[in-house]
Design a protein around this motif. Sequence first.
Motif, PDB file in Angstrom:
ATOM      1  N   ASN A 133       0.794  -1.220   0.000  1.00  0.00           N
ATOM      2  CA  ASN A 133       0.000   0.000   0.000  1.00  0.00           C
ATOM      3  C   ASN A 133       0.833   1.281   0.000  1.00  0.00           C
ATOM      4  O   ASN A 133       1.804   1.364   0.742  1.00  0.00           O
ATOM      5  N   GLY A 134       0.436   2.227  -0.826  1.00  0.00           N
ATOM      6  CA  GLY A 134       1.067   3.547  -0.770  1.00  0.00           C
ATOM      7  C   GLY A 134       2.401   3.697  -1.473  1.00  0.00           C
ATOM      8  O   GLY A 134       3.009   4.762  -1.442  1.00  0.00           O
ATOM      9  N   VAL A 135       2.870   2.638  -2.121  1.00  0.00           N
ATOM     10  CA  VAL A 135       4.191   2.719  -2.769  1.00  0.00           C
ATOM     11  C   VAL A 135       4.149   3.531  -4.071  1.00  0.00           C
ATOM     12  O   VAL A 135       5.186   3.996  -4.551  1.00  0.00           O
ATOM     13  N   LYS A 137       1.610   2.551  -6.796  1.00  0.00           N
ATOM     14  CA  LYS A 137       1.124   1.691  -7.880  1.00  0.00           C
ATOM     15  C   LYS A 137       0.221   2.455  -8.846  1.00  0.00           C
ATOM     16  O   LYS A 137       0.461   2.480 -10.045  1.00  0.00           O
ATOM     17  N   THR A 138      -0.839   3.053  -8.288  1.00  0.00           N
ATOM     18  CA  THR A 138      -1.829   3.708  -9.136  1.00  0.00           C
ATOM     19  C   THR A 138      -1.211   4.881  -9.903  1.00  0.00           C
ATOM     20  O   THR A 138      -1.465   5.075 -11.089  1.00  0.00           O
ATOM     21  N   THR A 139      -0.377   5.645  -9.206  1.00  0.00           N
ATOM     22  CA  THR A 139       0.290   6.775  -9.850  1.00  0.00           C
ATOM     23  C   THR A 139       1.195   6.295 -10.984  1.00  0.00           C
ATOM     24  O   THR A 139       1.230   6.889 -12.067  1.00  0.00           O
ATOM     25  N   LYS A 278       9.415   7.467  -6.131  1.00  0.00           N
ATOM     26  CA  LYS A 278       9.764   8.467  -5.106  1.00  0.00           C
ATOM     27  C   LYS A 278      11.262   8.635  -4.900  1.00  0.00           C
ATOM     28  O   LYS A 278      11.717   8.830  -3.782  1.00  0.00           O
ATOM     29  N   ASP A 280      12.817  11.067  -6.019  1.00  0.00           N
ATOM     30  CA  ASP A 280      12.916  12.478  -5.657  1.00  0.00           C
ATOM     31  C   ASP A 280      12.529  12.554  -4.186  1.00  0.00           C
ATOM     32  O   ASP A 280      11.760  11.752  -3.695  1.00  0.00           O
ATOM     33  N   VAL A 304      10.404   9.825 -10.581  1.00  0.00           N
ATOM     34  CA  VAL A 304      11.244  10.922 -10.109  1.00  0.00           C
ATOM     35  C   VAL A 304      10.434  12.162  -9.737  1.00  0.00           C
ATOM     36  O   VAL A 304      10.975  13.265  -9.680  1.00  0.00           O
ATOM     37  N   GLU A 306       5.988  13.726  -8.873  1.00  0.00           N
ATOM     38  CA  GLU A 306       4.551  13.459  -8.891  1.00  0.00           C
ATOM     39  C   GLU A 306       3.863  13.873 -10.184  1.00  0.00           C
ATOM     40  O   GLU A 306       2.665  13.654 -10.355  1.00  0.00           O
TER      41      GLU A 306
HETATM   42  P1  GDP Z   1      -0.623   2.980  -4.220  1.00  0.00           P
HETATM   43  O1  GDP Z   1      -1.323   2.813  -2.911  1.00  0.00           O
HETATM   44  O2  GDP Z   1       0.514   2.029  -4.329  1.00  0.00           O
HETATM   45  O3  GDP Z   1      -1.541   2.902  -5.398  1.00  0.00           O
HETATM   46  O4  GDP Z   1       0.040   4.447  -4.221  1.00  0.00           O
HETATM   47  P2  GDP Z   1      -0.442   5.768  -4.976  1.00  0.00           P
HETATM   48  O5  GDP Z   1      -0.237   5.651  -6.434  1.00  0.00           O
HETATM   49  O6  GDP Z   1      -1.803   6.144  -4.512  1.00  0.00           O
HETATM   50  O7  GDP Z   1       0.647   6.819  -4.473  1.00  0.00           O
HETATM   51  C1  GDP Z   1       0.828   7.161  -3.104  1.00  0.00           C
HETATM   52  C2  GDP Z   1       1.473   8.543  -3.055  1.00  0.00           C
HETATM   53  O8  GDP Z   1       2.789   8.507  -3.584  1.00  0.00           O
HETATM   54  C3  GDP Z   1       0.732   9.594  -3.862  1.00  0.00           C
HETATM   55  O9  GDP Z   1       0.651  10.768  -3.101  1.00  0.00           O
HETATM   56  C4  GDP Z   1       1.610   9.803  -5.081  1.00  0.00           C
HETATM   57  O10 GDP Z   1       1.506  11.097  -5.620  1.00  0.00           O
HETATM   58  C5  GDP Z   1       2.990   9.551  -4.507  1.00  0.00           C
HETATM   59  N1  GDP Z   1       3.979   9.154  -5.525  1.00  0.00           N
HETATM   60  C6  GDP Z   1       3.932   8.114  -6.366  1.00  0.00           C
HETATM   61  N2  GDP Z   1       5.022   8.057  -7.146  1.00  0.00           N
HETATM   62  C7  GDP Z   1       5.796   9.109  -6.787  1.00  0.00           C
HETATM   63  C8  GDP Z   1       7.091   9.596  -7.210  1.00  0.00           C
HETATM   64  O11 GDP Z   1       7.783   9.052  -8.086  1.00  0.00           O
HETATM   65  N3  GDP Z   1       7.553  10.710  -6.579  1.00  0.00           N
HETATM   66  C9  GDP Z   1       6.837  11.340  -5.596  1.00  0.00           C
HETATM   67  N4  GDP Z   1       7.375  12.419  -5.015  1.00  0.00           N
HETATM   68  N5  GDP Z   1       5.647  10.896  -5.174  1.00  0.00           N
HETATM   69  C10 GDP Z   1       5.130   9.808  -5.760  1.00  0.00           C
END
Ligand code: GDP
Length: 331
Positions: A133-135, A137-139, A278, A280, A304, A306
């Motif tokens: 969770n939160g890594v 994935k969706t982004t 992440k 960055d 790298v 958001e």
């Molecule tokens: P999921 O639970 O794995 O689907 O995670 P999300 O895609 O919802 O992302 C969780 C948070 O991580 C969000 O606030 C994203 O904007 C942030 N995030 C994802 N990828 C990156 C990245 O490469 N850099 C930064 N700074 N934030 C990221």
Amino acid sequence: MGLFDFLKKTTPAETERLDSGLTKSRQGFFTRLGRSIVGKSTVDEEVLDALEDTLLQSDVGVDTTVKIIARIRAHVAQAKYTSTEELGRLLREAIAGLLHENRATYATEKLDQTRPTVAGKPVPYVIMVVGVNGVGKTTTIGKLAHRFTAAGHTVLLGAGDTFRAAAVDQLRIWAERVGAGFATKGMNTDPAAVAYDAVRQGLDQGVDLVIVDTAGRLHNKVPLMNELSKIKRTMEKVVPGAPHEVLLVLDASTGQNALQQAKAFGEATEVTALALTKLDGTAKGGVVLAIADQLKIPVKYIGVGEQLTDLQLFDPDQFVERFFAAEGLDL
Ligand code: GDP
Ligand code: MG
């Protein structure tokens, strides 16, 4: 032409994003190293010790650090005199050499993949995205879809994270934003059924790429891990050979923890590629080197930032070059 060919071209803007994304990791590394070898002009055992500590503190990990130090020590033993000014170059060569030996890190070689076919007919290339969770994935799915649609490919996203309503909406918004199709059955539905539908629709509509999101899961929860196998098997029923890629997303800012997750997920499911997000905003970028060196699964993408465009193909040579570039090693 390979389906992923367009990803190979790096624009100057991307290199700049990589540079700025690596700033914290780079600064953390050079500040620590500079401080610990201040006033030293020769690379001796003391400097090597300091270098070892710095690599460990930068999340390069014990195994990879030991290998890097051994390479530099071997060079120093051969040369009559090695000045600390050469340390930057030596480090870069040692790390690049190490990563070259592990060909699995060269995801670019796998990019020659063309559109898969079944009985002579093209089928979508299917990617299943997994991770804690939160890594990100969706982004990562949103960013990846953007790169593909921007390159003229058709994409369909499957909302397989059915745990939370927000997760379905989040993916829907990404789909609309990047011009991708969207398959959902709402929340609290069977993710395997969603995956089935997504691949089915993708096949019927003749799209190039189907990406299926899944709920975040802890790598030590057996039932959830088994569920991934079920989702996978369901897709295969529609398109034999699917999913063509199981992409494990890892958060680089968790450092060594990311490495542990990769090992655990790799044992439970068949992970074929990694995305490290992440980079960055973290000083733990060294973990990319540990993962690229120690795992047999290629690091394919790095996140790298958001922004929509902040997903890049991982190129080990470029990564090492940019990590050690900018600042130089004016110790
Ligand atoms: P999921 O639970 O794995 O689907 O995670 P999300 O895609 O919802 O992302 C969780 C948070 O991580 C969000 O606030 C994203 O904007 C942030 N995030 C994802 N990828 C990156 C990245 O490469 N850099 C930064 N700074 N934030 C990221
Ligand atoms: Mg999600």
